[in-house]
Design a protein around this motif. Structure first.
Motif, mmCIF file in Angstrom:
data_model
loop_
_atom_site.group_PDB
_atom_site.id
_atom_site.type_symbol
_atom_site.label_atom_id
_atom_site.label_comp_id
_atom_site.label_asym_id
_atom_site.label_seq_id
_atom_site.Cartn_x
_atom_site.Cartn_y
_atom_site.Cartn_z
ATOM 1 N N UNK A 223 -23.965 -39.353 3.548
ATOM 2 C CA UNK A 223 -22.978 -38.332 3.176
ATOM 3 C C UNK A 223 -23.584 -36.932 3.173
ATOM 4 N N UNK A 224 -24.901 -36.834 3.014
ATOM 5 C CA UNK A 224 -25.560 -35.541 2.821
ATOM 6 C C UNK A 224 -25.955 -34.959 4.180
ATOM 7 N N UNK A 225 -24.985 -34.339 4.812
ATOM 8 C CA UNK A 225 -25.145 -33.862 6.188
ATOM 9 C C UNK A 225 -25.599 -32.406 6.207
ATOM 10 N N UNK A 226 -26.074 -31.985 7.375
ATOM 11 C CA UNK A 226 -26.513 -30.605 7.562
ATOM 12 C C UNK A 226 -25.329 -29.643 7.556
ATOM 13 N N UNK A 227 -25.560 -28.441 7.109
ATOM 14 C CA UNK A 227 -24.533 -27.419 7.156
ATOM 15 C C UNK A 227 -24.204 -27.055 8.604
ATOM 16 N N UNK A 228 -22.984 -26.616 8.827
ATOM 17 C CA UNK A 228 -22.591 -26.116 10.139
ATOM 18 C C UNK A 228 -22.854 -24.622 10.272
ATOM 19 N N UNK A 229 -23.237 -23.999 9.155
ATOM 20 C CA UNK A 229 -23.474 -22.552 9.165
ATOM 21 C C UNK A 229 -24.950 -22.296 9.462
ATOM 22 N N UNK A 230 -25.253 -22.097 10.740
ATOM 23 C CA UNK A 230 -26.644 -21.993 11.172
ATOM 24 C C UNK A 230 -27.383 -20.824 10.530
ATOM 25 N N UNK A 231 -26.663 -19.777 10.166
ATOM 26 C CA UNK A 231 -27.335 -18.624 9.559
ATOM 27 C C UNK A 231 -28.045 -19.005 8.264
ATOM 28 N N UNK A 232 -27.546 -20.042 7.562
ATOM 29 C CA UNK A 232 -28.184 -20.475 6.326
ATOM 30 C C UNK A 232 -29.557 -21.099 6.585
ATOM 31 N N UNK A 233 -29.792 -21.534 7.810
ATOM 32 C CA UNK A 233 -31.053 -22.191 8.139
ATOM 33 C C UNK A 233 -32.199 -21.193 8.291
ATOM 34 N N UNK A 234 -31.872 -19.907 8.452
ATOM 35 C CA UNK A 234 -32.906 -18.917 8.744
ATOM 36 C C UNK A 234 -33.958 -18.838 7.647
ATOM 37 N N UNK A 235 -33.541 -18.978 6.379
ATOM 38 C CA UNK A 235 -34.501 -18.889 5.282
ATOM 39 C C UNK A 235 -34.697 -20.233 4.600
ATOM 40 N N UNK A 236 -34.444 -21.318 5.324
ATOM 41 C CA UNK A 236 -34.621 -22.655 4.765
ATOM 42 C C UNK A 236 -35.882 -23.290 5.325
ATOM 43 N N UNK A 237 -36.788 -23.689 4.450
ATOM 44 C CA UNK A 237 -38.048 -24.278 4.896
ATOM 45 C C UNK A 237 -37.879 -25.673 5.482
ATOM 46 N N UNK A 238 -36.697 -26.252 5.339
ATOM 47 C CA UNK A 238 -36.460 -27.587 5.887
ATOM 48 C C UNK A 238 -35.909 -27.540 7.309
ATOM 49 N N UNK A 239 -35.802 -26.371 7.878
ATOM 50 C CA UNK A 239 -35.128 -26.280 9.177
ATOM 51 C C UNK A 239 -35.850 -27.051 10.279
ATOM 52 N N UNK A 240 -37.165 -27.239 10.149
ATOM 53 C CA UNK A 240 -37.864 -28.024 11.161
ATOM 54 C C UNK A 240 -37.523 -29.512 11.037
ATOM 55 N N UNK A 241 -37.335 -29.993 9.799
ATOM 56 C CA UNK A 241 -36.925 -31.385 9.601
ATOM 57 C C UNK A 241 -35.536 -31.618 10.183
ATOM 58 N N UNK A 242 -34.702 -30.612 10.108
ATOM 59 C CA UNK A 242 -33.339 -30.721 10.615
ATOM 60 C C UNK A 242 -33.250 -30.358 12.095
ATOM 61 N N UNK A 243 -34.394 -29.990 12.677
ATOM 62 C CA UNK A 243 -34.452 -29.617 14.090
ATOM 63 C C UNK A 243 -33.488 -28.468 14.383
ATOM 64 N N UNK A 244 -33.518 -27.494 13.498
ATOM 65 C CA UNK A 244 -32.699 -26.301 13.679
ATOM 66 C C UNK A 244 -33.603 -25.164 14.156
#
Length: 275
Positions: A223-244
Motif C-alpha cells: 500500500x505504501x507507494x511512491x509519490x507521483x509528485x517528482x518534485x518532492x524527490x529532489x530533497x529526499x535521501x531515499x530517491x536512489x532506493x526509489x530509482x528516481x
C-alpha cells in the motif's frame, strides 16, 4: 504480509510524510532504513536551513528551561541565525497566558488502537481558561490561514491537548473553545498566525485522525507507494532506493524541510506523558 508493528508510535511529522509520500513514510518510520544517499547529497542551502532550524529550537529550549539568554551568543558565522535569535528575543510574552508555561512538552495519546505522539514547543495556559500552543517556525514563507487550519500539525496538537489537557493542568480539562495555536515565524516575526479551535473541530479531528491511523496500521507494505509528485524527490535521501532521477536543485527542494526539522528536533530523551 508485512504491516506496521503493533507498538508503532505515530507523530505529526510521520503522518504528514505519509500524506505526501507513503513510500517515504514506510522507509523512514517503519523500516528505519539508513539513508542510502548521504546528507551532503542534498542542496547546500537545504542543509544550512535544516541546521539553522534545529539550532534555533535548541537555543529557545535552553532559555525556556532557565538558561539566561545572554549566555547564548550567536557567532558572526551565520548572520541569518543571529537575526532569528534577536527576533525571538523580542517575542511579546504578554500575549500568552502566564499561569502555567510548559516548554518542550511531550504527550502520547491513544486514538482507538493506535498511539499518537506530539511534542509541543510551548504550552501556555490558565487553568479553566485560555490555552495557547506555541510553535516556532523557520519556514521561508507564511502559510495561508486556511492552510494552517488544515495542517496536520495544527489539528494533532490541538486535538491531543484537548484530550490530555488535564494531565498538564493537574486535573482541569482544556476547553477546546478556549484553545488556540500560535505560529511564530523566524523569517517574519511580525506576522504571527493564530488558529482557533472548537468542540466541533475537536470531534471532527479526533474521528479523522483515528480513521487515518487505523487505515495505515491495517495496510500491508504494498500500500505504501511512491509519490507521483517528482518534485518532492529532489530533497529526499531515499530517491536512489526509489530509482528516481531528479535535479536536487529543483525549486521544490525544500519540500521536506519542515518534516526533517521536526524529526531532528524531537527529543527522544524527554520522558513521555503517556495515556
Amino acid at each position: 504480509m508485512k504491516r506496521l508493528p503493533p507498538e508503532f508510535l505515530f507523530s505529526q511529522h510521520s503522518l504528514s510524510t505519509y500524506q505526501r509520500c507513503p513510500r517515504r513514510f514506510w522507509l523512514r518510520y517503519v523500516e528505519d532504513q539508513p539513508w542510502p544517499l548521504p546528507e551532503r547529497g542534498l542542496p547546500p542551502d537545504y542543509q544550512l536551513a535544516l541546521q539553522r532550524g534545529v539550532t534555533l529550537h535548541r537555543w529557545i529550549e535552553r532559555v525556556l528551561r532557565g538558561v539566561p539568554p545572554e549566555r547564548i551568543v550567536p557567532t558572526g558565522d551565520d548572520p541569518r541565525l543571529a537575526e532569528w535569535w534577536q527576533a525571538w528575543l523580542g517575542f511579546d510574552w504578554g500575549t500568552l497566558p502566564d499561569e502555567l508555561r510548559v516548554p518542550e512538552l511531550p504527550l502520547v495519546c491513544r486514538f482507538g488502537e493506535q498511539r499518537l505522539y506530539a511534542r509541543y514547543d510551548l504550552v501556555a495556559l490558565e487553568r479553566g481558561g485560555r490555552a495557547v500552543v506555541v510553535d516556532w517556525k523557520t519556514l521561508q514563507h507564511v502559510p495561508r490561514p486556511a492552510a494552517l487550519r488544515t495542517r496536520l500539525q495544527t489539528r494533532i496538537y490541538l486535538c491531543v491537548l484537548t484530550e490530555l489537557g488535564g494531565l498538564v493542568t493537574g486535573g482541569t480539562p482544556v476547553d477546546p473553545q478556549q484553545l488556540e495555536m500560535l505560529y511564530w515565524f523566524a523569517n517574519f516575526p511580525e506576522s504571527t498566525a493564530t488558529v482557533g479551535y472548537s468542540p466541533h473541530a475537536y470531534a471532527a479531528d479526533k474521528a479523522e485522525l483515528t480513521e487515518l491511523m487505523a487505515r495505515i496500521a491495517s495496510a500491508d507494505e504494498a500500500h505504501f507507494v511512491r509519490t507521483d509528485e517528482l518534485a518532492l524527490c529532489a530533497s529526499c535521501n531515499y530517491r536512489t532506493l526509489c530509482e528516481r532521477v531528479v535535479d536536487p536543485t529543483d525549486a521544490a527542494a525544500t519540500s521536506w524541510l519542515d518534516e526533517d526539522a521536526d524529526f531532528q528536533i524531537d527529543l527522544a530523551s524527554v520522558p513521555l506523558i503517556d495515556w
